[in-house]
Design a protein around this motif. Sequence first.
Motif, PDB file in Angstrom:
ATOM      1  N   VAL A 254     -48.842  16.940  -1.935  1.00  0.00           N
ATOM      2  CA  VAL A 254     -47.310  17.443  -1.428  1.00  0.00           C
ATOM      3  C   VAL A 254     -47.090  18.760  -2.251  1.00  0.00           C
ATOM      4  O   VAL A 254     -47.126  18.748  -3.400  1.00  0.00           O
ATOM      5  CB  VAL A 254     -46.398  16.287  -1.843  1.00  0.00           C
ATOM      6  CG1 VAL A 254     -44.864  16.730  -1.519  1.00  0.00           C
ATOM      7  CG2 VAL A 254     -46.756  15.019  -0.859  1.00  0.00           C
ATOM      8  N   ASN A 255     -46.482  19.591  -1.337  1.00  0.00           N
ATOM      9  CA  ASN A 255     -46.032  21.007  -2.211  1.00  0.00           C
ATOM     10  C   ASN A 255     -44.677  20.827  -2.554  1.00  0.00           C
ATOM     11  O   ASN A 255     -43.736  20.552  -1.670  1.00  0.00           O
ATOM     12  CB  ASN A 255     -46.126  22.195  -1.041  1.00  0.00           C
ATOM     13  CG  ASN A 255     -45.936  23.431  -1.649  1.00  0.00           C
ATOM     14  OD1 ASN A 255     -45.045  23.514  -2.681  1.00  0.00           O
ATOM     15  ND2 ASN A 255     -46.477  24.559  -1.239  1.00  0.00           N
ATOM     16  N   VAL A 256     -44.329  20.444  -3.920  1.00  0.00           N
ATOM     17  CA  VAL A 256     -43.271  20.188  -4.314  1.00  0.00           C
ATOM     18  C   VAL A 256     -42.156  21.591  -4.000  1.00  0.00           C
ATOM     19  O   VAL A 256     -40.931  21.284  -3.933  1.00  0.00           O
ATOM     20  CB  VAL A 256     -43.097  19.859  -5.854  1.00  0.00           C
ATOM     21  CG1 VAL A 256     -43.815  18.728  -6.080  1.00  0.00           C
ATOM     22  CG2 VAL A 256     -43.701  21.065  -6.737  1.00  0.00           C
ATOM     23  N   HIS A 257     -42.732  22.561  -3.914  1.00  0.00           N
ATOM     24  CA  HIS A 257     -41.381  23.784  -3.590  1.00  0.00           C
ATOM     25  C   HIS A 257     -41.026  23.820  -2.012  1.00  0.00           C
ATOM     26  O   HIS A 257     -40.068  24.386  -1.650  1.00  0.00           O
ATOM     27  CB  HIS A 257     -42.167  25.122  -3.789  1.00  0.00           C
ATOM     28  CG  HIS A 257     -42.497  25.370  -5.209  1.00  0.00           C
ATOM     29  ND1 HIS A 257     -41.686  25.164  -6.302  1.00  0.00           N
ATOM     30  CD2 HIS A 257     -43.697  25.634  -5.810  1.00  0.00           C
ATOM     31  CE1 HIS A 257     -42.378  25.390  -7.440  1.00  0.00           C
ATOM     32  NE2 HIS A 257     -43.558  25.631  -6.901  1.00  0.00           N
ATOM     33  N   ARG A 258     -41.754  22.791  -1.161  1.00  0.00           N
ATOM     34  CA  ARG A 258     -41.168  22.737   0.243  1.00  0.00           C
ATOM     35  C   ARG A 258     -40.649  21.173   0.336  1.00  0.00           C
ATOM     36  O   ARG A 258     -40.281  20.920   1.689  1.00  0.00           O
ATOM     37  CB  ARG A 258     -42.417  22.626   1.254  1.00  0.00           C
ATOM     38  CG  ARG A 258     -42.990  24.236   1.091  1.00  0.00           C
ATOM     39  CD  ARG A 258     -44.049  24.449   2.056  1.00  0.00           C
ATOM     40  NE  ARG A 258     -44.473  25.640   2.157  1.00  0.00           N
ATOM     41  CZ  ARG A 258     -45.776  26.002   2.595  1.00  0.00           C
ATOM     42  NH1 ARG A 258     -46.351  25.138   2.962  1.00  0.00           N
ATOM     43  NH2 ARG A 258     -46.076  27.356   2.388  1.00  0.00           N
ATOM     44  N   LEU A 259     -40.159  20.844  -0.708  1.00  0.00           N
ATOM     45  CA  LEU A 259     -39.192  19.570  -0.626  1.00  0.00           C
ATOM     46  C   LEU A 259     -37.877  19.662  -0.098  1.00  0.00           C
ATOM     47  O   LEU A 259     -37.160  20.533  -0.768  1.00  0.00           O
ATOM     48  CB  LEU A 259     -39.503  18.703  -1.679  1.00  0.00           C
ATOM     49  CG  LEU A 259     -40.633  17.916  -2.306  1.00  0.00           C
ATOM     50  CD1 LEU A 259     -40.219  17.390  -3.641  1.00  0.00           C
ATOM     51  CD2 LEU A 259     -41.020  17.106  -1.111  1.00  0.00           C
ATOM     52  N   ALA A 260     -37.471  19.114   0.729  1.00  0.00           N
ATOM     53  CA  ALA A 260     -35.717  19.026   1.247  1.00  0.00           C
ATOM     54  C   ALA A 260     -35.063  18.241   0.331  1.00  0.00           C
ATOM     55  O   ALA A 260     -35.614  17.196  -0.336  1.00  0.00           O
ATOM     56  CB  ALA A 260     -35.831  18.364   2.658  1.00  0.00           C
ATOM     57  N   ARG A 261     -33.944  18.657   0.229  1.00  0.00           N
ATOM     58  CA  ARG A 261     -33.145  17.757  -0.999  1.00  0.00           C
ATOM     59  C   ARG A 261     -33.221  16.503  -0.776  1.00  0.00           C
ATOM     60  O   ARG A 261     -32.993  15.639  -1.564  1.00  0.00           O
ATOM     61  CB  ARG A 261     -31.861  18.327  -0.611  1.00  0.00           C
ATOM     62  CG  ARG A 261     -30.655  18.527  -1.836  1.00  0.00           C
ATOM     63  CD  ARG A 261     -31.020  18.650  -3.100  1.00  0.00           C
ATOM     64  NE  ARG A 261     -31.117  19.524  -4.018  1.00  0.00           N
ATOM     65  CZ  ARG A 261     -31.885  19.409  -5.080  1.00  0.00           C
ATOM     66  NH1 ARG A 261     -32.805  18.450  -5.213  1.00  0.00           N
ATOM     67  NH2 ARG A 261     -31.677  20.392  -5.929  1.00  0.00           N
TER      68      ARG A 261
ATOM     69  N   VAL B 184     -40.685  11.223  -1.913  1.00  0.00           N
ATOM     70  CA  VAL B 184     -40.722  12.121  -2.929  1.00  0.00           C
ATOM     71  C   VAL B 184     -39.623  13.157  -2.691  1.00  0.00           C
ATOM     72  O   VAL B 184     -39.305  13.699  -1.764  1.00  0.00           O
ATOM     73  CB  VAL B 184     -41.988  13.298  -2.614  1.00  0.00           C
ATOM     74  CG1 VAL B 184     -42.378  14.173  -3.630  1.00  0.00           C
ATOM     75  CG2 VAL B 184     -43.216  12.354  -2.375  1.00  0.00           C
ATOM     76  N   ARG B 185     -38.843  13.284  -3.835  1.00  0.00           N
ATOM     77  CA  ARG B 185     -37.504  13.790  -3.927  1.00  0.00           C
ATOM     78  C   ARG B 185     -37.447  14.955  -4.989  1.00  0.00           C
ATOM     79  O   ARG B 185     -38.082  14.558  -6.258  1.00  0.00           O
ATOM     80  CB  ARG B 185     -36.252  13.009  -4.087  1.00  0.00           C
ATOM     81  CG  ARG B 185     -35.979  11.852  -3.199  1.00  0.00           C
ATOM     82  CD  ARG B 185     -34.757  11.348  -3.439  1.00  0.00           C
ATOM     83  NE  ARG B 185     -34.479  10.402  -2.350  1.00  0.00           N
ATOM     84  CZ  ARG B 185     -34.638   8.994  -2.159  1.00  0.00           C
ATOM     85  NH1 ARG B 185     -35.778   8.546  -2.687  1.00  0.00           N
ATOM     86  NH2 ARG B 185     -34.513   8.625  -0.896  1.00  0.00           N
ATOM     87  N   PRO B 186     -36.819  16.033  -4.967  1.00  0.00           N
ATOM     88  CA  PRO B 186     -36.547  16.701  -5.926  1.00  0.00           C
ATOM     89  C   PRO B 186     -35.842  16.324  -7.009  1.00  0.00           C
ATOM     90  O   PRO B 186     -34.843  15.498  -6.786  1.00  0.00           O
ATOM     91  CB  PRO B 186     -35.691  17.966  -5.319  1.00  0.00           C
ATOM     92  CG  PRO B 186     -36.106  17.867  -3.880  1.00  0.00           C
ATOM     93  CD  PRO B 186     -36.067  16.510  -3.771  1.00  0.00           C
ATOM     94  N   TRP B 187     -36.059  16.458  -8.300  1.00  0.00           N
ATOM     95  CA  TRP B 187     -35.308  15.799  -9.600  1.00  0.00           C
ATOM     96  C   TRP B 187     -34.988  17.000 -10.457  1.00  0.00           C
ATOM     97  O   TRP B 187     -35.794  17.710 -10.895  1.00  0.00           O
ATOM     98  CB  TRP B 187     -36.197  14.895 -10.186  1.00  0.00           C
ATOM     99  CG  TRP B 187     -35.671  13.912 -11.157  1.00  0.00           C
ATOM    100  CD1 TRP B 187     -34.878  13.048 -11.324  1.00  0.00           C
ATOM    101  CD2 TRP B 187     -35.983  14.392 -12.754  1.00  0.00           C
ATOM    102  NE1 TRP B 187     -34.262  12.452 -12.595  1.00  0.00           N
ATOM    103  CE2 TRP B 187     -34.978  13.394 -13.515  1.00  0.00           C
ATOM    104  CE3 TRP B 187     -36.588  15.173 -13.228  1.00  0.00           C
ATOM    105  CZ2 TRP B 187     -35.047  13.413 -14.832  1.00  0.00           C
ATOM    106  CZ3 TRP B 187     -36.690  15.084 -14.628  1.00  0.00           C
ATOM    107  CH2 TRP B 187     -35.818  14.244 -15.561  1.00  0.00           C
ATOM    108  N   LYS B 188     -33.685  17.017 -11.077  1.00  0.00           N
ATOM    109  CA  LYS B 188     -33.270  17.934 -11.716  1.00  0.00           C
ATOM    110  C   LYS B 188     -33.438  19.343 -11.037  1.00  0.00           C
ATOM    111  O   LYS B 188     -33.769  19.530  -9.795  1.00  0.00           O
ATOM    112  CB  LYS B 188     -33.412  17.763 -12.905  1.00  0.00           C
ATOM    113  CG  LYS B 188     -32.865  16.420 -13.697  1.00  0.00           C
ATOM    114  CD  LYS B 188     -32.669  16.407 -14.973  1.00  0.00           C
ATOM    115  CE  LYS B 188     -31.979  15.060 -15.324  1.00  0.00           C
ATOM    116  NZ  LYS B 188     -31.406  14.954 -16.817  1.00  0.00           N
ATOM    117  N   ALA B 189     -33.591  20.551 -11.832  1.00  0.00           N
ATOM    118  CA  ALA B 189     -34.013  21.804 -11.396  1.00  0.00           C
ATOM    119  C   ALA B 189     -35.175  22.139 -10.793  1.00  0.00           C
ATOM    120  O   ALA B 189     -35.138  22.450  -9.614  1.00  0.00           O
ATOM    121  CB  ALA B 189     -33.842  22.799 -12.668  1.00  0.00           C
TER     122      ALA B 189
END
Length: 184
Positions: free
Chosen positions: A14-21, A56-61
């Motif tokens: 998974v590309n973490v820079h392309r994760l939706a909020r 898979v979710r963004p977490w903090k910054a």
Amino acid sequence: MTEKPKKTPVSHEVNVHRLARKGMPVSIEADERERSSLAQEHDLVSVERFAAELTVRPWKADGVRVTGTVEADITQACVVTLQPVSSHIKEDVSATLVPEGSRLARNEVDGGEFVLDAEGPDMPDTFHGSIIDVGALAEEFFTLGIDPYPRKAGAVMEAGQPQDEAPKEPGPLYEGLRKLGQKS
């Protein structure tokens, strides 16, 4: 040159820079070849089913939070009889990952003391670059669910023969050690 990590049988990058909020759902269902590789890598008779449902979710910054479940049906050899033992694995997945060098990956030292809370949250794991392998993470949790000593119902290990008492006549090694002890 940086060495690429070895891919697991159930790799899913998974590309973490392309994760939706709101995050990204990831479903992994191992095919026959992948299940066979899992069985071989984990010393199992077979893996009949392996499935992971993750988010898979963004977490903090700049971190990533992975949650979900891993389920599998496996067959192992009984440690007593070597007969097949079937079992079901269901493990909750919960992991936090941050980029290498992130301040969130470091333990803060408070006044020269390093404090760990055994009941507290785990330190985040780190990743390199922009890609994480959530399949490898799912496999780690799968591994946690494998019984290290599977036993078929009713299988009993027979007690071994009692060991003889100490030898009646001391051997040459004992005599040498006894003589060394007298000299000191």
